[in-house]
Design a protein around this motif. Structure first.
Motif: not given
Length: 692
Positions: A666-692
């Motif tokens: 469970i800890l492995i899954c939560l950590t990997v998913i959390a890093f993916n969530f943060v990565g997707d959030g940063l990608r959306d935040a840095f790209d002004p063309k992404m849907k807000r």
């Protein structure tokens, strides 16, 4: 009319502006409004977009909790990652073992005048020969000395030494020398007299006739080829060389008669002579009498009071065992009494001092620490089993009473219970005796401390104990440290290599770009996981220390994973290097290194940050997979992967001990998913063309 100060005027103006803004709050802001410029700041705009993403916030919260759990939790948790927990329980365990001794042990009567080691090694084989033949004595030679082994009684033998004087030496043949077929000459051995030219001619003639033997002056000689051009000449007649005066023919006749009867001793004119045959030489020695040196037996002495028996007393008792005579050692008188089934050593008062037996009873460590009463009870059962051929038996015997107490270090230990006088308290227990390969093992119920493996979750251990008796919750916290540390270090190495090589390839282009991109292609084609498995196997074979193993694994993962980052940096820099700000840096003479790492790379950082967060989860998965397969992190360090590995030996363990591996998964899954969530959030935040 009073004049207001400058500060008061500024305060009044600011208040008026606030009132005006409040009155027109529903109206859109002007393009040059300072408030609008502040809202449109790039950093705040990225942060605002990021915090609007609920999944990114959820991932951030999970990661914060993971870091607190892994790095702060161990500071407050009472147990460590390698601390092993035990439990005590009553179980059947081996308390003693018994076996009949078969090896004869020697006791030197005079330690300062002992027989030499070579002779001592031969004694037992001579004893075995006497036992098989039924004879009572034998003589053997070792070096220049003769030794007599004599049987005193059942399982008791004496060894005496005779310092003999050599009288004669007999040889079956005598080597003369080497005949050279080229020069027709003989090179005589040292100590052999020259037999003259006639003898040399006889040897040459024998070789010309291709004969192996020839006769010269009534003696027969033989020729043995040493090489194509040389032969050894040997006198085939037996000869006798006397030491001192020569003996008459009667002496040789007595010797020949003894040799025919294969005897080691013969008598001539009331003098005893000994025969020692070695290779082709026989030595006849005059006996100078024997001196008693050693007594050998299989017996041991079990004293009634547990005291030690000196070697002098042992030797004296064995020498007088079958004589019925009393003897004195250190001023005390003793006697040996033969019973129906036992041999007893008694003191002058007639009290039993020790029992002489060939049955050795020892504790599990091989020490003679058991009580006399216990030995007596077990010996009776063992002898009865041996007589009847029974493989199992039982008896009641006194053993020390055990209890559990806490020592000075706070650990629970098993100790013997003592009475008010400090004496050990005994209790009678039933012993189960089993015979295996001539060894009798006596077992009884005892308190034993065992590693508490697979203990279920409890108030003391939140997630129970693993297969090695270690707290699983503590291992999860320390495992998080390793897994997260490996992830960040590997990503740092990947970023460092990727930024440097990718920046150089994108900026310089040409042959530099071609060379680096071909290197990237090579690293893309390397099968990373098989390589990691091979390296893990090599480290297992070399038994690399766990600390260095982690370092090597992080380095290898970093070196194998930089190619994608280098390609990303190169692509971004190719599009940035032709823009106006780069033309300005060139025209102002900014150094190449500063252009790349001060102006180009920072413009690529948003994409690199997104890539790094995604790579962190991938690295953690890779490390967990390697540790799960047993090729990653090793004891004493914990990681989430090797925690799961502890229960993979069977499907039954996976089902029964879910409280060990499920939390780690469970800890492995939560950590990997959390890093993916943060990565997707940063990608959306840095790209002004992404849907807000």
């Amino acid at each position: 009319m009073e004049r207001n100060s400058l500060n008061e005027n500024l305060k009044q103006r600011e208040a008026a502006l606030k009132a005006e803004r409040a009155a027109h709050s529903d109206e859109p802001l002007a393009l040059d409004d300072s408030q609008r410029v502040k809202v449109l700041s790039p950093g705040r705009l990225v942060a605002k977009r990021f915090f609007r993403n609920r999944l990114a916030i959820l991932g951030s919260v999970i990661l914060i909790l993971m870091f607190l759990f892994s790095f702060v939790g161990p500071l407050f948790y009472p147990y460590g990652q390698v601390e092993t927990f035990s439990k005590h329980s009553t179980q059947m365990a081996t308390y003693a073992s018994a076996s009949f001794r078969k090896d004869y042990i020697g006791l030197d009567l005079d330690p300062d005048n002992a027989i030499d080691r070579t002779a001592g090694l031969k004694v037992n084989s001579q004893i075995d020969a006497l036992e098989k033949s039924g004879e009572s004595e034998t003589v053997f030679f070792s070096g220049a000395n003769a030794y007599m082994v004599e049987k005193l009684g059942d399982k008791v033998f004496t060894v005496s030494q005779s310092n003999n004087v050599a009288v004669a030496t007999l040889t079956e043949s005598t080597a003369i020398g080497i005949f050279d077929t080229i020069n027709k000459s003989i090179e005589y051995y040292t100590g052999v007299a020259d037999l003259g030219d006639d003898f040399t001619a006889a040897v040459a003639q024998a070789r010309a006739d291709k004969a192996d033997t020839f006769t010269f002056n009534g003696l027969e000689y033989g020729l043995t080829m040493r090489s194509k051009m040389s032969y050894e000449v040997t006198c085939l007649e037996s000869s006798v060389e006397f030491a001192g005066a020569a003996m008459d023919d009667g002496f040789l006749e007595a010797y020949n008669e003894a040799a025919e009867n294969k005897a080691n001793v013969f008598t001539y004119e009331n003098v005893e002579y000994m025969i020692h045959a070695e290779d082709d030489k026989v030595t006849i020695s005059k006996s100078s009498g024997y001196e008693l040196m050693q007594v050998r037996s299989v017996f041991i002495f079990d004293t009634v009071d547990g005291s030690e028996v000196s070697d002098e007393l042992r030797a004296s008792a064995l020498l007088n065992m079958y004589t019925g005579k009393s003897f004195t050692v250190d001023g005390a008188s003793y006697s040996v009494v033969q019973g129906d089934n036992e041999i007893i050593l008694r003191d002058a008062s007639g009290n039993d001092f020790a029992f002489i037996t060939d049955l050795a009873i020892r504790d599990p460590k091989g020490n003679d620490s058991l009580s006399f009463a216990f030995k007596t009870a077990l010996a009776a059962t063992v002898k009865e089993m041996a007589a009847k051929g029974d493989p199992t038996g039982s008896c009641d015997a006194p053993v020390p009473k055990e209890r559990v107490e806490v020592n000075e270090k706070g650990d629970n230990v098993v100790v013997n219970e003592l009475d008010e006088n400090g004496n050990v308290i005994y209790e009678t227990k039933t012993l189960t005796v089993k015979q295996t390969a001539g060894v009798f093992s006596a077992s009884c119920e005892q308190i034993r401390y065992l590693v508490d493996i697979y203990a279920a979750p409890s108030s003391e251990h939140i997630l129970g104990l693993d297969s090695n008796g270690r707290d699983n919750f503590a291992r999860l916290m320390y495992g998080g440290q390793v897994s997260l540390l490996v992830g960040f270090v590997v990503v740092f190495i990947e970023m460092l290599i990727g930024i440097i090589l990718g920046g150089m390839a994108g900026y310089f282009g040409g042959w530099v770009d071609t060379l680096i991109m071909r290197l990237v292609d090579i690293f893309y084609t390397i099968p990373s996981f098989p390589i990691l498995l091979i390296i893990g196997s090599v480290m297992d074979k070399l038994q690399v220390d766990a600390k260095y193993r982690i370092m090597m694994m992080m380095a290898v993962l970093g070196v194998l994973g930089w190619a994608s980052i280098a390609r990303l940096v190169r692509g971004q820099i190719l599009s940035l290097r032709e823009q106006d700000f780069m033309v300005a840096t060139e025209s102002t003479g900014v150094r190449v290194q500063r252009r790349i790492f001060r102006h180009l790379v920072p413009n690529v950082m948003p994409q690199l940050i997104v890539n790094a967060t995604a790579a962190l989860g991938s690295v953690i998965l890779t490390e967990s997979s390697l540790s799960y397969l047993g090729m990653g992190i090793k004891y004493p360090f914990a990681s989430w992967g090797n925690i799961i590995n502890l229960v993979t030996s069977s499907a039954e363990n996976m089902i029964n001990y879910t409280y060990i591996w499920v939390p780690a998964g469970i800890l492995i899954c939560l950590t990997v998913i959390a890093f993916n969530f943060v990565g997707d959030g940063l990608r959306d935040a840095f790209d002004p063309k992404m849907k807000r």
